[in-house]
Design a protein around this motif. Structure first.
Motif, PDB file in Angstrom:
ATOM      1  N   TYR A 253       1.173   0.769  15.504  1.00 15.53           N
ATOM      2  CA  TYR A 253       0.338  -0.175  14.744  1.00 15.53           C
ATOM      3  C   TYR A 253       0.414  -1.567  15.373  1.00 15.53           C
ATOM      4  O   TYR A 253      -0.612  -2.240  15.537  1.00 15.53           O
ATOM      5  CB  TYR A 253       0.842  -0.195  13.304  1.00 15.53           C
ATOM      6  CG  TYR A 253       0.213  -1.194  12.383  1.00 15.53           C
ATOM      7  CD1 TYR A 253      -0.934  -0.874  11.649  1.00 15.53           C
ATOM      8  CD2 TYR A 253       0.785  -2.459  12.182  1.00 15.53           C
ATOM      9  CE1 TYR A 253      -1.499  -1.787  10.766  1.00 15.53           C
ATOM     10  CE2 TYR A 253       0.223  -3.372  11.311  1.00 15.53           C
ATOM     11  CZ  TYR A 253      -0.920  -3.033  10.604  1.00 15.53           C
ATOM     12  OH  TYR A 253      -1.464  -3.945   9.735  1.00 15.53           O
TER      13      TYR A 253
ATOM     14  N   LEU B  88       0.449   5.109   8.681  1.00 10.23           N
ATOM     15  CA  LEU B  88      -0.714   4.271   8.970  1.00 10.23           C
ATOM     16  C   LEU B  88      -1.640   4.193   7.757  1.00 10.23           C
ATOM     17  O   LEU B  88      -2.269   3.152   7.508  1.00 10.23           O
ATOM     18  CB  LEU B  88      -1.457   4.816  10.188  1.00 10.23           C
ATOM     19  CG  LEU B  88      -0.688   4.742  11.514  1.00 10.23           C
ATOM     20  CD1 LEU B  88      -1.464   5.451  12.618  1.00 10.23           C
ATOM     21  CD2 LEU B  88      -0.397   3.303  11.901  1.00 10.23           C
ATOM     22  N   ALA B  89      -1.725   5.274   6.989  1.00  8.92           N
ATOM     23  CA  ALA B  89      -2.551   5.263   5.775  1.00  8.92           C
ATOM     24  C   ALA B  89      -1.993   4.285   4.750  1.00  8.92           C
ATOM     25  O   ALA B  89      -2.756   3.595   4.058  1.00  8.92           O
ATOM     26  CB  ALA B  89      -2.628   6.671   5.188  1.00  8.92           C
ATOM     27  N   ALA B  90      -0.664   4.230   4.625  1.00  7.85           N
ATOM     28  CA  ALA B  90      -0.053   3.273   3.705  1.00  7.85           C
ATOM     29  C   ALA B  90      -0.357   1.844   4.134  1.00  7.85           C
ATOM     30  O   ALA B  90      -0.665   0.981   3.296  1.00  7.85           O
ATOM     31  CB  ALA B  90       1.452   3.501   3.632  1.00  7.85           C
TER      32      ALA B  90
ATOM     33  N   GLY C 186       0.819  -1.209   0.000  1.00  5.64           N
ATOM     34  CA  GLY C 186       0.000   0.000   0.000  1.00  5.64           C
ATOM     35  C   GLY C 186       0.848   1.252   0.000  1.00  5.64           C
ATOM     36  O   GLY C 186       2.034   1.208   0.345  1.00  5.64           O
ATOM     37  N   HIS C 187       0.249   2.373  -0.382  1.00  5.79           N
ATOM     38  CA  HIS C 187       0.983   3.633  -0.483  1.00  5.79           C
ATOM     39  C   HIS C 187       0.215   4.779   0.162  1.00  5.79           C
ATOM     40  O   HIS C 187      -1.015   4.792   0.186  1.00  5.79           O
ATOM     41  CB  HIS C 187       1.201   4.025  -1.955  1.00  5.79           C
ATOM     42  CG  HIS C 187       1.839   2.983  -2.802  1.00  5.79           C
ATOM     43  ND1 HIS C 187       3.136   2.548  -2.621  1.00  5.79           N
ATOM     44  CD2 HIS C 187       1.358   2.281  -3.870  1.00  5.79           C
ATOM     45  CE1 HIS C 187       3.425   1.640  -3.539  1.00  5.79           C
ATOM     46  NE2 HIS C 187       2.356   1.453  -4.299  1.00  5.79           N
ATOM     47  N   CYS C 188       0.973   5.763   0.607  1.00  5.72           N
ATOM     48  CA  CYS C 188       0.458   7.091   0.903  1.00  5.72           C
ATOM     49  C   CYS C 188       1.395   8.066   0.194  1.00  5.72           C
ATOM     50  O   CYS C 188       2.601   8.104   0.517  1.00  5.72           O
ATOM     51  CB  CYS C 188       0.423   7.366   2.404  1.00  5.72           C
ATOM     52  SG  CYS C 188      -0.152   9.041   2.814  1.00  5.72           S
TER      53      CYS C 188
ATOM     54  N   ALA D 263      -2.947   0.853   5.812  1.00  7.62           N
ATOM     55  CA  ALA D 263      -4.377   0.606   5.579  1.00  7.62           C
ATOM     56  C   ALA D 263      -4.696   0.414   4.103  1.00  7.62           C
ATOM     57  O   ALA D 263      -5.741  -0.155   3.755  1.00  7.62           O
ATOM     58  CB  ALA D 263      -5.202   1.761   6.141  1.00  7.62           C
ATOM     59  N   ASP D 264      -3.808   0.874   3.224  1.00  8.94           N
ATOM     60  CA  ASP D 264      -4.041   0.824   1.780  1.00  8.94           C
ATOM     61  C   ASP D 264      -3.562  -0.482   1.141  1.00  8.94           C
ATOM     62  O   ASP D 264      -3.735  -0.685  -0.057  1.00  8.94           O
ATOM     63  CB  ASP D 264      -3.309   2.007   1.123  1.00  8.94           C
ATOM     64  CG  ASP D 264      -3.546   2.092  -0.374  1.00  8.94           C
ATOM     65  OD1 ASP D 264      -4.719   2.218  -0.777  1.00  8.94           O
ATOM     66  OD2 ASP D 264      -2.560   2.021  -1.140  1.00  8.94           O
ATOM     67  N   CYS D 265      -2.965  -1.379   1.915  1.00 14.39           N
ATOM     68  CA  CYS D 265      -2.323  -2.565   1.342  1.00 14.39           C
ATOM     69  C   CYS D 265      -3.315  -3.434   0.568  1.00 14.39           C
ATOM     70  O   CYS D 265      -4.413  -3.722   1.047  1.00 14.39           O
ATOM     71  CB  CYS D 265      -1.650  -3.382   2.437  1.00 14.39           C
ATOM     72  SG  CYS D 265      -0.116  -2.627   3.021  1.00 14.39           S
TER      73      CYS D 265
ATOM     74  N   ALA E  12       0.479   9.501  10.646  1.00 17.67           N
ATOM     75  CA  ALA E  12      -0.792   9.219   9.968  1.00 17.67           C
ATOM     76  C   ALA E  12      -0.559   8.757   8.532  1.00 17.67           C
ATOM     77  O   ALA E  12      -1.290   7.893   8.023  1.00 17.67           O
ATOM     78  CB  ALA E  12      -1.685  10.458   9.990  1.00 17.67           C
ATOM     79  N   ASP E  13       0.463   9.307   7.884  1.00 21.96           N
ATOM     80  CA  ASP E  13       0.783   8.882   6.514  1.00 21.96           C
ATOM     81  C   ASP E  13       1.231   7.421   6.498  1.00 21.96           C
ATOM     82  O   ASP E  13       0.856   6.649   5.605  1.00 21.96           O
ATOM     83  CB  ASP E  13       1.879   9.766   5.923  1.00 21.96           C
ATOM     84  CG  ASP E  13       1.442  11.217   5.779  1.00 21.96           C
ATOM     85  OD1 ASP E  13       0.251  11.449   5.533  1.00 21.96           O
ATOM     86  OD2 ASP E  13       2.309  12.106   5.932  1.00 21.96           O
TER      87      ASP E  13
END
Length: 347
Positions: A106, A147-149, A31-33, A151-153, A144-145
C-alpha cells in the motif's frame, strides 16, 4: 449510538466529541474487513492518522508496553524516532505478517521514492489472538482483506464484532473494536482526544461497568463459562493537541488507568500495547530547514489530557462489549454479548 444514550452508562466527567469515536480527532478514520463464515471469525481493521500522505507528512507518536505478551510490528522505530509514518493495521496474531506485507505494498504504491531515492518504511501492525472463535491456523486473512480495510476507512465506522474484532473475547464476553472521545479546551480552542481498542482480555468476574461489578449484579452471570485471564488489548490514542513524543509517551502510559477501571489486571498471558499519536505536529520526510518548529502543551495542562485519555480508554472497552453481538464460531463455540446479558436474552 453511544453507550450513554443507549444504556445510560456515564463514564467520567469530560464531554465527548460529536461521534464519541477516535475519528472526532479531525482527519482520523477507521475501516474494517470482516470475515464471518462458520469457523472463520476474524478480519482486519485499519486506522488512518490523517487523509494525506503519512510517509511524507509523519505525525509525532510514542508507544508503551504494559505487558509484552504480543507480536506488534513497528514499535521499535516509533520509540526511536518518535513518529508514525503509515496507517495502523489490526488483525489476529498469525496474520501479522500478511497484513504487514499488504501495508508495505500500500505504501509502495503511494510513495515511489521508498527504497529508491530514500529509506525504507515502518509498517505498524497490531494483533490479538482470536483462536477460540476463529480457525486461526487456517491463515484466512489475505493481503486483499487488509487492503479492503484500508479502502473502507471513514469517520463514522462500526464497533463491536467487526474487522479485527470479529473473533475477540473481552472479560469472557464478546469483545472487539471499541472507541470513544473526549473534548478539551486549551487557550480557548476545542481539541479532542480519542481512543480505539481491540479488546481480547481479562476475566468476567472482574468486569466493572461504570463503577458497578457486573458479575455480582447480573442474574445471567452463570451463563459465562469460567476462563483464565489470557488475551490481549491493543489501544491507540489520538489527539489533535500539539504534543511532543515525550508527552505522548506519558499519555500512553495512562491507558492503564482506563483498563483498570474496567477491571483488568493485565494477566501474565496478556499483551497490553499502547500507541499514542498527535496530528497537531507534522514532520516532513524532506524538511526544508535544519531546524523544525514544533509545539507542545504546557506541562500544567497534562492532567487534563491524562484524564481524557483514561476516560476514553475505559469507555472504549465498554463500547467494544456493548456493540458486539453474540457470535458462534469454530467448533460451535458461542461467546455471549454483554448487551444480550443485560437485556436478559436467552442463549
Amino acid at each position: 449510538m453511544g453507550i450513554e444514550s443507549r444504556w445510560g452508562f456515564r463514564v467520567g466527567s469530560l464531554p465527548h466529541g460529536p461521534l464519541n469515536k477516535i475519528s472526532d480527532v479531525p482527519g482520523v478514520t477507521v475501516g474494517h474487513c470482516t470475515l464471518s463464515r462458520g469457523g472463520v471469525q476474524t478480519g482486519v481493521t485499519a486506522l488512518l492518522p490523517h487523509p494525506g500522505d503519512t510517509f511524507h507528512e509523519k505525525v509525532l507518536a510514542a508507544s508503551h508496553v504494559i505487558n509484552g505478551f504480543g507480536k506488534t510490528i513497528g514499535l521499535v522505530q516509533i520509540d526511536e524516532l518518535g513518529t508514525l509514518e503509515t496507517p495502523i493495521l489490526f488483525t489476529n496474531t498469525l496474520s501479522v505478517g500478511t497484513a504487514a506485507t499488504a501495508l508495505v505494498k500500500y505504501m509502495l504504491d503511494r510513495c515511489p521514492d521508498i527504497c529508491e531515492t530514500t529509506g525504507s518504511v515502518n509498517p505498524v501492525v497490531c494483533e490479538c489472538n482470536d483462536s477460540g472463535l476463529n480457525d486461526i491456523r487456517g491463515l484466512h486473512v489475505t493481503e486483499a482483506d487488509a487492503l479492503a480495510a484500508l479502502a473502507d476507512c471513514r469517520a463514522d465506522f462500526a464497533e463491536g464484532a467487526v474487522g479485527a474484532g470479529r473473533g475477540m473475547r473481552c472479560h469472557g464476553l464478546k469483545g472487539g473494536i471499541g472507541s470513544s472521545s473526549r473534548a478539551v479546551e486549551l487557550d480557548g480552542q476545542t481539541y479532542h482526544m480519542g481512543a480505539l481498542v481491540l479488546s481480547n482480555h481479562a476475566k468476567f468476574d472482574d468486569l466493572i461497568v461504570a463503577g458497578v461489578p457486573v458479575a455480582q449484579r447480573l442474574e445471567q452471570a452463570a451463563q459465562v463459562p469460567p476462563h483464565e485471564d489470557k488475551g490481549s488489548i491493543i489501544t491507540v490514542l489520538a489527539t489533535d493537541v500539539p504534543l511532543s513524543e515525550r508527552q505522548l509517551g506519558r499519555i500512553a502510559r495512562r491507558a492503564i488507568v482506563g483498563l483498570s477501571r474496567t477491571g483488568s489486571y493485565c494477566g501474565n498471558g496478556s499483551g497490553e500495547i499502547v500507541i499514542a499519536f498527535s496530528t497537531g505536529n507534522r514532520i516532513s520526510h524532506y524538511p526544508q530547514s535544519d531546524l523544525v518548529p514544533l509545539r507542545a502543551a504546557a506541562e500544567n495542562k497534562m492532567d487534563l489530557l491524562f484524564r481524557a485519555a483514561a476516560e476514553c480508554v475505559e469507555e472504549s472497552v465498554l463500547s467494544s462489549l456493548l456493540h458486539a453481538e453474540t457470535v458462534t464460531g469454530r467448533n460451535g463455540l458461542t461467546v455471549r454479548s454483554l448487551a444480550d446479558l443485560l437485556q436478559g436474552r436467552p442463549d
